[in-house]
Write a protein that holds these residues in place. Structure first.
Motif, PDB file in Angstrom:
ATOM      1  N   LYS A 122      40.032  -7.298 -85.613  1.00 32.36           N
ATOM      2  CA  LYS A 122      39.194  -7.665 -86.757  1.00 32.36           C
ATOM      3  C   LYS A 122      39.559  -9.060 -87.280  1.00 32.36           C
ATOM      4  CE  LYS A 122      38.611  -2.829 -88.068  1.00 32.36           C
ATOM      5  NZ  LYS A 122      38.995  -1.769 -89.016  1.00 32.36           N
ATOM      6  N   MET A 123      40.859  -9.373 -87.278  1.00 41.82           N
ATOM      7  CA  MET A 123      41.274 -10.709 -87.686  1.00 41.82           C
ATOM      8  C   MET A 123      40.821 -11.756 -86.651  1.00 41.82           C
ATOM      9  SD  MET A 123      42.668 -10.141 -90.600  1.00 41.82           S
ATOM     10  CE  MET A 123      41.611  -8.679 -90.812  1.00 41.82           C
ATOM     11  N   THR A 124      40.745 -11.326 -85.396  1.00 43.50           N
ATOM     12  CA  THR A 124      40.232 -12.208 -84.346  1.00 43.50           C
ATOM     13  C   THR A 124      38.739 -12.445 -84.537  1.00 43.50           C
ATOM     14  OG1 THR A 124      41.911 -11.348 -82.826  1.00 43.50           O
ATOM     15  CG2 THR A 124      40.060 -12.535 -81.846  1.00 43.50           C
ATOM     16  N   ASP A 125      37.999 -11.399 -84.901  1.00 46.44           N
ATOM     17  CA  ASP A 125      36.558 -11.533 -85.163  1.00 46.44           C
ATOM     18  C   ASP A 125      36.271 -12.629 -86.182  1.00 46.44           C
ATOM     19  OD1 ASP A 125      35.897  -9.404 -83.486  1.00 46.44           O
ATOM     20  OD2 ASP A 125      35.869  -7.933 -85.110  1.00 46.44           O
ATOM     21  N   ILE A 126      36.985 -12.589 -87.312  1.00 45.37           N
ATOM     22  CA  ILE A 126      36.645 -13.448 -88.450  1.00 45.37           C
ATOM     23  C   ILE A 126      37.271 -14.842 -88.344  1.00 45.37           C
ATOM     24  CG2 ILE A 126      36.268 -11.484 -89.969  1.00 45.37           C
ATOM     25  CD1 ILE A 126      39.028 -12.000 -91.201  1.00 45.37           C
ATOM     26  N   THR A 127      38.013 -15.089 -87.286  1.00 47.49           N
ATOM     27  CA  THR A 127      38.580 -16.422 -87.062  1.00 47.49           C
ATOM     28  C   THR A 127      38.086 -16.973 -85.719  1.00 47.49           C
ATOM     29  OG1 THR A 127      40.592 -15.354 -86.171  1.00 47.49           O
ATOM     30  CG2 THR A 127      40.627 -16.061 -88.479  1.00 47.49           C
TER      31      THR A 127
END
Length: 413
Positions: A161-166
């Motif tokens: 999820k942190m990869t999605d938003i970055t």
């Protein structure tokens, strides 16, 4: 029907929680469009060539086949043929003429999409990044799933999820940074403010005639298309609470997010991407709420870390700052030749066989070289270990000499 270059195929691309469920549930109401919930189909197809863990083993064999024997062009041609069968088969079941593949995490395989279907239509659904993480927070709380921006954004462990938003956001940002007749930018905020107007423009881009009432998706709730859409149980769980687009989620980030979350995420992304995407005013509001002034450039250390983590976890490799291409390319950016005429097929077959043999030999040599390096490293490590053991024994060298003399038959004392 979708043809060999991807005409009549539509990719709806965005980071998760950007409003793709709303866009899809409206598009599917068009009589000539097949659109359903997320497929993630091409991601699974692309991953065939990655040597991930399988319960039956054979990872080395699979890696050797896809990356040492099978030419990349052949894999792409086979993937295209299989995809056409799948996509056109889905359309035949509905009588549609166009298909929408809505899969937010396709930022993972943009190069693969372009190599298979260079003439497909790509829609980038853009939403205020702060509203995106607000939706993440709200939805994940509703479904009792984890989303903790404060703890996870800067945490060194991999988090998709942190990869999605970055990483995901910047992948799409670079991918759509150029001009292309196959690309369209659809803004979430405009889509919910003036849904009919935005759908009319979108239909024009797709080569369709707008059909009255597409935006009133609640009126189609009893149709077979809607039944298929809702039966999959993915996407936005709140979409069933309304019958048409509404404005409630546009500014909700100001109430859902706290000051620390807003400041942390804005610093991670940098101010430039907000301004470039048209969210400069929202950025000013974020600065006013937090009392902070954000640098223009993103936190590249964080972006690089998340990119490496996904690459390590998946085995996937990307082209840095990759932009949309509408010609035939492979992952390295070189041109792929179109089908050869029949009188060249025999020569092409011989060339292909030679390429397969060459790739196989190259991989064997590479494996042999790596094995030699491993053995040399092991040998040096063993020698060092012997030296360390000798150094720990008093009179180690004299004891070694006495032992050698005794074992070779001498009786010196």
């Amino acid at each position: 029907m979708i043809d060999n270059r991807g005409n009549n195929l539509i990719f709806l691309l965005c980071t998760p929680r950007s409003g793709s469920s709303l866009a899809t549930v409206m598009l599917q109401n068009h009589s000539k469009v097949f659109a359903t919930q997320e497929m993630w189909y091409l991601m699974g197809l692309y991953d065939l060539q990655l040597a991930v863990h399988r319960p039956y083993g054979g990872n080395g064999i699979i890696k050797q086949f896809y990356n040492g024997m099978l030419p990349k062009e052949t894999f792409e041609q086979a993937s295209k043929a299989f995809s056409l069968q799948v996509y056109n088969g889905l359309m035949q079941s509905s009588g549609a003429e166009m298909l929408v593949d809505k899969s937010p995490r396709y930022y993972y395989n943009l190069e693969f999409i372009d190599s298979l279907f260079p003439h497909s239509k790509r829609i980038w659904l853009i939403r205020n990044p702060l509203a995106v993480i607000s939706s993440y927070k709200k939805v994940n709380k509703h479904v009792r799933d984890r989303f903790n921006l404060i703890e996870d954004l800067m945490h060194p462990d991999f988090n998709i999820k942190m990869t999605d938003i970055t990483v995901g956001l910047f992948r799409y940002y670079h991918y759509f940074s150029g001009e292309s007749t196959y690309a369209y930018r659809l803004y979430y905020e405009q889509m919910v403010r003036k849904p009919q107007e935005e759908l009319e423009k979108l239909c024009g881009f797709l080569g369709l005639t707008y059909e009255e009432g597409l935006e009133k998706y609640g009126d189609f709730a009893d149709s077979s298309k809607s039944g298929l859409y809702y039966s999959m149980g993915v996407g936005d769980p709140f979409i069933v609470h309304h019958k048409e687009p509404h404005l409630q989620s546009i500014d909700s980030w100001k109430e859902v997010l706290d000051k620390q979350e807003i400041e942390m995420y804005c610093r991670a992304l940098g101010a430039k991407i907000f301004v470039d995407l048209g969210y400069g005013e929202q950025l000013k509001e974020a600065e006013k709420l937090t009392g902070a002034k954000f640098e223009m450039e993103p936190d590249m250390e964080l972006i690089s870390l998340r990119t490496k983590q996904l690459a390590d976890a998946s085995g996937c490799r990307w082209i840095d700052r990759y932009q949309l291409r509408s010609d035939y390319i492979d992952f390295g950016g070189s041109m792929i030749q179109p089908d050869l005429p029949e009188d060249h097929q025999a020569v092409d077959s011989q060339l292909l066989q030679a390429q397969i043999t060459l790739r196989s030999l190259e991989k064997r040599l590479e494996k042999s070289y790596l094995e030699q390096r491993r053995l040399r490293s092991q040998l040096e490590a063993t020698k060092e270990k012997i030296k360390r053991v000798k150094a720990m024994i008093p009179f180690g060298n004299r004891l070694s000499e006495w032992a050698s003399t005794y074992l070779t038959g001498g009786r010196k004392r």
